[in-house]
Design an enzyme around this catalytic site. Structure first.
Site, mmCIF file in Angstrom:
data_model
loop_
_atom_site.group_PDB
_atom_site.id
_atom_site.type_symbol
_atom_site.label_atom_id
_atom_site.label_comp_id
_atom_site.label_asym_id
_atom_site.label_seq_id
_atom_site.Cartn_x
_atom_site.Cartn_y
_atom_site.Cartn_z
ATOM 1 N N ARG A 71 1.339 -1.324 -0.128
ATOM 2 C CA ARG A 71 -0.050 -0.145 -0.301
ATOM 3 C C ARG A 71 0.491 1.077 0.040
ATOM 4 N NH1 ARG A 71 -4.434 -1.635 4.671
ATOM 5 N NH2 ARG A 71 -1.932 -2.143 5.519
ATOM 6 N N LYS A 190 0.896 -19.820 5.008
ATOM 7 C CA LYS A 190 -0.055 -20.452 5.402
ATOM 8 C C LYS A 190 -0.572 -19.349 6.620
ATOM 9 C CE LYS A 190 1.881 -21.320 9.623
ATOM 10 N NZ LYS A 190 2.264 -20.790 10.460
ATOM 11 N N ASP A 219 4.559 -24.584 2.266
ATOM 12 C CA ASP A 219 4.621 -25.245 4.220
ATOM 13 C C ASP A 219 5.858 -25.374 3.873
ATOM 14 O OD1 ASP A 219 5.059 -26.781 6.161
ATOM 15 O OD2 ASP A 219 3.146 -27.533 6.718
ATOM 16 N N HIS A 220 6.969 -24.040 4.987
ATOM 17 C CA HIS A 220 8.512 -24.215 5.053
ATOM 18 C C HIS A 220 8.669 -25.833 4.917
ATOM 19 C CE1 HIS A 220 7.758 -22.108 8.252
ATOM 20 N NE2 HIS A 220 9.119 -22.874 8.547
ATOM 21 N N LYS A 224 12.482 -27.566 4.094
ATOM 22 C CA LYS A 224 13.586 -27.824 5.271
ATOM 23 C C LYS A 224 14.685 -29.518 4.466
ATOM 24 C CE LYS A 224 11.864 -25.634 9.008
ATOM 25 N NZ LYS A 224 12.961 -24.747 9.561
ATOM 26 N N GLU A 258 10.369 -24.635 20.280
ATOM 27 C CA GLU A 258 11.264 -23.428 19.756
ATOM 28 C C GLU A 258 11.382 -22.976 21.439
ATOM 29 O OE1 GLU A 258 9.705 -21.463 16.486
ATOM 30 O OE2 GLU A 258 7.548 -21.841 17.568
ATOM 31 N N ASP A 277 -0.524 -23.418 14.176
ATOM 32 C CA ASP A 277 0.556 -22.346 13.845
ATOM 33 C C ASP A 277 1.565 -23.278 13.103
ATOM 34 O OD1 ASP A 277 1.992 -20.250 13.569
ATOM 35 O OD2 ASP A 277 3.181 -21.202 15.712
ATOM 36 N N HIS A 282 2.628 -28.110 9.931
ATOM 37 C CA HIS A 282 4.091 -28.368 9.675
ATOM 38 C C HIS A 282 4.047 -29.711 9.928
ATOM 39 C CE1 HIS A 282 4.696 -24.214 8.597
ATOM 40 N NE2 HIS A 282 4.907 -23.730 9.982
ATOM 41 N N LYS A 382 5.772 -23.209 22.598
ATOM 42 C CA LYS A 382 6.748 -22.109 22.555
ATOM 43 C C LYS A 382 7.865 -21.869 24.146
ATOM 44 C CE LYS A 382 4.997 -19.597 18.742
ATOM 45 N NZ LYS A 382 6.160 -19.527 17.610
#
Ligand code: NDP
Ligand code: BG6
Length: 537
Positions: A71, A190, A219-220, A224, A258, A277, A282, A382
């Site tokens: 934007r 995602k 989906d990263h 990998k 994580e 998430d 994943h 997390k």
């Protein structure tokens, strides 16, 4: 596999005989990539750095352009400067090479617009035509939706209305004479929906404007290296497949831990939680690659068909024993890396009465011939003690122990596949201690990417952007896979919604765990109830 024009894919990616036996030839056709959400976090931290690294590795075609769409009213030059700073900070190969950068930056452009404004897409169409003409490009286009998920449908609708991404001819249609028509592909970030209903609705919207052969749901985790290596490990080695089943495997643990908290993404995470998430996408993708049957070919649909069967075979969690299968919790204040850190409810943009989970542990069963009776334990959270993603395959005990009490220290074999960091594979087994006595000690046989290959693996986004440009959909999720994983996950959310009603009346409490611990006591209980324990990764 056919490309969008119905031609065999090998016809568009010609093998180079000079490279035969060296490495796969993977240079895509000239194209332009439009990034919607170009001023956002993902574009800065991942997308532009990945495109720069691909250029540096000479994996992009010489004629390649990037158009950022957002934007803010900024010039091409300002956008180039911002992207230079982003690549300098985040590219795998940094600092950036100034000469290479100037060549790369010449083909970066910025286009200002709003997703909801049809005129902005008409103007984009003209801009693309001008850029393509000046660079001698033939109209191949990739549109990357790095936008808030609430905008996915409107951007796709606008692309359709402006005829920016025409559908390819149906499979089996007569092939046009001459060069195949240019491709138009769309990468969608995602989360793809927030439950089964919204994912289905989004698939419907997307399919109105596009053909499934144009849609690359990213989906990263699938980009990998170590996740891809699962396929090689299983199907390029003869010795593992015979033991990859319920005759030999006792159970499997998948951990996606994580150490960070929600950082600046509290607003997003409040709506998501760990199950949406990390697990729905994943970890279920990793699980499906791990557990699938050998595909008949290494082509996108053959691989995705097998993954889909695993997702469809996931047994629904029984309502009566729900707590024995699902544990969730939220981090409270604690410590991370020796520093005191706050609890989730004190994070920015998080409600002080939030019931969003930051940790989830699950027991899954796959109702298939291969995996009947083998539980899969999956956990993600997390603010756990460290960042580690691994799959640990726990094998059954030896059927008969010959060594009496001296064999007390014999533990069942564990094959640990470390997805990140310190990527590699370790096999634990019992070995005789040197000396006259028959003493047994656990030892490990290890393979490490770093030491075996001495190269840094590419970033997941590098691989996935390149695959999309090449038209290879193997590592992207198909509509039916996304819906199958939501179908399983949404039942858990529905149950939690019922529990939330109870929490509001004070009858149930969301467990917490101190930041820096391995989650709540209930997660341990989930394992001990089955006579097992979480492995310390
Ligand atoms: P940001 O909020 O940082 O960026 C959003 C971008 O969209 C900005 O460029 C913003 O531009 C633009 N934008 C928002 N609304 C409009 C609009 N109406 N019209 C035009 N442009 C608009 O998001 P992220 O980069 O973090 O995330 C993008 C996507 O990637 C999301 O779907 C997210 O879920 C996904 N994702 C992100 C990850 C991450 O690490 N960031 C990880 C995995 C997935 P403007 O400058 O105009 O505001
Ligand atoms: C993202 C999640 O998809 O994956 C984040 O939205 C999470 O919350 C991230 O931190 C983890 O990715 P990686 O590659 O760091 O394991």
């Amino acid at each position: 596999m056919l490309d969008e024009s119905g031609a065999p894919r090998s016809a568009t990616v010609m093998p180079n005989p000079l490279r035969e036996g060296l490495a796969e030839e993977r240079v895509p056709e000239p194209a332009v990539m439009v990034i919607f959400g170009a001023s956002g976090d993902l574009a800065h931290r991942k997308l532009l750095p990945a495109l720069y690294s691909l250029t540096r590795d000479r994996l992009l075609p010489a004629r390649f352009a990037i158009v950022g769409f957002a934007r803010r009213a900024i010039s091409d030059d300002t956008f180039r400067e911002e992207m230079r700073a982003a690549c300098n900070e985040h590219a795998r190969r940094r600092p950036i090479d100034p000469a290479l950068w100037s060549a790369f930056a010449r083909n970066i452009f910025y286009h200002q617009g709003e997703y909801e404004d049809p005129a902005a897409f008409v103007a984009l169409k003209q801009r693309l035509a001008d850029i393509e003409k000046s660079l001698g490009l033939h109209g191949n286009r990739v549109f990357y939706l790095a936008t808030p998920p609430s905008s996915f449908a409107s951007v796709i609708r606008s692309l359709g209305q402006a005829e920016l991404a025409p559908k390819p001819p149906p499979p089996g249609a007569p092939k046009p004479l001459g060069a195949p028509p240019p491709f138009a592909r769309v990468i969608i970030e995602k989360p793809f929906g927030s439950d089964l209903e919204t994912a289905r609705a989004l698939n419907r919207d997307v399919h109105e404007a596009l053909d499934e052969r144009q849609i690359y749901r990213i989906d990263h985790y699938l980009g990998k290296e170590t996740v891809q290596n699962l396929l090689v490990f299983r199907f390029a080695n003869g010795i593992f497949e015979p033991i990859w089943n319920n005759r030999f495997v006792d159970h499997v643990q998948i951990t996606g831990a994580e150490s960070i908290g929600v950082e600046a993404r509290g607003g997003y995470f409040e709506q998501a939680g760990s199950l949406r998430d990390m697990v729905q996408n994943h970890l279920l993708q990793v699980l499906s690659l791990f557990a699938m049957e050998p595909p008949v070919a290494f082509d996108p649909d053959a691989v995705r068909d097998e993954k889909l069967k695993v997702l469809k075979a996931l047994r629904y969690i029984p309502a009566s024993d729900f707590e024995q299968y699902v544990v969730r919790a939220q981090y409270a204040a604690g410590s991370s890396g020796g520093q005191a850190v706050r609890g989730y409810r004190e994070e920015a943009n998080v409600s002080p009465t939030s019931t969003t989970e930051t940790f989830v542990a699950l027991k899954l069963n796959i109702d298939s011939w291969r995996w009947a009776g083998v539980p899969f334990y999956v956990r993600s959270g997390k603010r756990l003690p460290k960042r580690v993603t691994e799959i640990a395959v726990h094998f059954k005990e030896a059927p008969h122990l010959l060594f009496g009490r001296r064999g007390d220290s014999i533990r069942p074999n564990v094959l640990a596949i470390r997805i990140q960091p310190d990527e590699g594979i370790a096999l634990n087994f019992g070995s005789k201690l040197p000396g006259p006595a028959m003493e047994i000690a656990p030892v490990s046989m290890e393979f490490r990417y770093g030491s075996s290959f001495g190269v840094e693996p590419p970033e997941a986004y590098e691989r996935l952007l390149l695959d999309c440009l090449l038209g290879d959909m193997t590592l992207f999720t198909r509509a039916d896979e996304v819906e199958a994983s939501w179908a399983w996950v949404s039942r858990i959310h529905r149950r939690w919604a019922e529990d939330a009603a109870q929490q509001e009346s004070g009858r149930a409490v969301l467990p917490t765990y101190p930041a820096g611990s391995w989650g709540p006591a209930a997660a341990e209980k989930l394992m001990t109830a089955d006579g097992r324990a979480w492995r310390l990764p």
